[in-house]
Design a protein around this motif. Structure first.
Motif, short mmCIF file in Angstrom:
data_model
loop_
_atom_site.label_atom_id
_atom_site.label_comp_id
_atom_site.label_asym_id
_atom_site.label_seq_id
_atom_site.Cartn_x
_atom_site.Cartn_y
_atom_site.Cartn_z
N LYS A 88 6.68 1.06 -15.72
CA LYS A 88 5.38 0.53 -15.87
C LYS A 88 4.73 0.57 -14.48
N GLY A 89 5.48 0.75 -13.51
CA GLY A 89 4.88 0.80 -12.03
C GLY A 89 4.60 -0.84 -11.37
N TYR A 90 3.67 -0.39 -10.46
CA TYR A 90 3.40 -1.56 -9.62
C TYR A 90 2.07 -2.21 -10.29
N VAL A 91 2.25 -2.98 -11.24
CA VAL A 91 1.05 -3.45 -12.17
C VAL A 91 1.20 -5.01 -12.24
N GLU A 92 0.12 -5.75 -12.60
CA GLU A 92 0.29 -7.17 -12.74
C GLU A 92 1.34 -7.56 -13.64
N GLY A 93 2.40 -8.50 -13.13
CA GLY A 93 3.33 -9.12 -13.85
C GLY A 93 4.69 -8.40 -14.06
N ASN A 94 4.36 -7.09 -13.27
CA ASN A 94 5.78 -6.42 -13.14
C ASN A 94 5.99 -6.07 -11.94
N ARG A 153 18.52 -2.63 -4.16
CA ARG A 153 19.20 -1.48 -3.96
C ARG A 153 20.29 -1.37 -5.36
N MET A 154 20.63 -2.95 -5.18
CA MET A 154 21.82 -2.90 -6.37
C MET A 154 21.41 -2.67 -7.66
N LEU A 155 20.25 -3.28 -8.11
CA LEU A 155 19.54 -3.06 -9.11
C LEU A 155 19.10 -1.67 -9.49
N ASN A 156 18.44 -0.92 -8.65
CA ASN A 156 18.23 0.38 -8.77
C ASN A 156 19.56 1.26 -9.04
N ASN A 157 20.61 1.11 -8.40
CA ASN A 157 21.77 1.85 -8.69
C ASN A 157 22.39 1.46 -10.06
N VAL A 158 22.48 0.26 -10.26
CA VAL A 158 22.78 0.04 -11.58
C VAL A 158 21.88 0.39 -12.75
N TYR A 172 9.65 -5.12 -2.73
CA TYR A 172 9.05 -5.09 -3.99
C TYR A 172 9.67 -4.64 -5.25
N ASP A 173 10.12 -5.35 -6.30
CA ASP A 173 10.98 -4.79 -7.29
C ASP A 173 9.97 -4.84 -8.52
N ARG A 174 10.09 -3.32 -9.06
CA ARG A 174 9.28 -3.15 -10.39
C ARG A 174 10.33 -3.75 -11.44
N ILE A 175 9.99 -4.76 -12.08
CA ILE A 175 10.65 -5.37 -13.28
C ILE A 175 11.25 -4.40 -14.03
N ILE A 176 10.04 -3.68 -14.83
CA ILE A 176 10.54 -2.44 -15.78
C ILE A 176 9.74 -1.32 -14.82
N PRO A 177 10.85 -0.44 -14.18
CA PRO A 177 10.46 0.54 -13.51
C PRO A 177 9.16 1.42 -13.80
N ARG A 221 0.88 -1.26 0.25
CA ARG A 221 -0.06 -0.06 -0.06
C ARG A 221 0.87 1.40 0.16
N VAL A 222 1.96 1.41 0.58
CA VAL A 222 2.73 2.21 0.83
C VAL A 222 3.49 2.62 -0.60
N ARG A 223 3.95 1.54 -1.21
CA ARG A 223 4.47 1.58 -2.60
C ARG A 223 3.40 2.35 -3.64
N ILE A 224 2.13 1.98 -3.48
CA ILE A 224 1.07 2.36 -4.53
C ILE A 224 1.03 3.90 -4.17
N LYS A 225 0.93 4.22 -2.74
CA LYS A 225 0.85 5.66 -2.42
C LYS A 225 2.08 6.51 -3.10
N GLU A 226 3.14 5.88 -3.03
CA GLU A 226 4.43 6.60 -3.51
C GLU A 226 4.10 6.79 -5.10
N SER A 227 3.66 5.54 -5.70
CA SER A 227 3.48 5.73 -7.26
C SER A 227 2.43 6.86 -7.52
N ILE A 228 1.65 7.03 -6.74
CA ILE A 228 0.51 8.02 -6.98
C ILE A 228 1.19 9.47 -6.76
N LYS A 229 1.86 9.72 -5.94
CA LYS A 229 2.59 11.00 -5.62
C LYS A 229 3.74 11.27 -6.84
#
Length: 163
Positions: A117-123, A133-138, A110-115, A30-38
């Protein structure tokens, strides 16, 4: 070092075997969804069904237009691995003990496979905080393939010299 076999359990199995972890992970989503909204990231079209956001009892609930799907249903459909697919470290689902803020390196994240695309089904997938953190930085770098190639070369050299 050989990578541990990754065993997945469903969200339903996690809810039944570890209700505390499931509740915390549902709340974290839920926190991730709220952050996505912002941030204006895609988030509301979970499975291309949700069309509006309602705030009920101080919490966020996505209201489905075509079927009764909400955040809990979404989290129930996720796969929760025993080990991080990125780092191989065992994930710590023990929420009954005192945890560092953010959960520490081996906490599930929670990792967004394709950032974009956001937090959606399959991502969305579950990885460790450290791996995320490693993936995010690279992934924020322009020449990702070159970075990965150099990392592989670096680790092969380091591990070769460590023998």
């Amino acid at each position: 070092m050989k990578m541990k076999e990754i065993v997945n359990i469903t969200g339903k199995e996690l809810r039944e075997s570890n209700p505390t972890a499931f509740k915390r992970l549902r709340s974290n989503f839920r926190v991730r969804i709220k952050e996505s909204i912002k941030k204006g990231l895609p988030h509301m079209d979970i499975n291309e069904i949700h069309k509006e956001v309602n705030f009920l009892d101080g919490g966020l609930k996505l209201t489905a237009v075509e079927e009764n799907t909400n955040i809990e249903d979404f989290v129930l459909r996720l796969k929760f691995p025993t080990h991080c697919i990125i780092t191989g470290i065992e994930l710590d689902y023990d929420y009954n003990k005192k945890r560092v803020n953010g959960g520490g390196d081996n906490a599930p994240s929670y990792d967004r496979i394709i950032p974009e695309k956001g937090y959606v089904e399959g991502n969305v997938r579950i990885v460790s905080q450290f791996g995320n953190r490693m993936l995010n930085n690279v992934n924020s770098q322009k020449n990702i393939k070159e970075i990965y190639k150099n990392l592989i070369n670096f680790f092969q050299k380091e591990l070769g010299e460590a023998k």
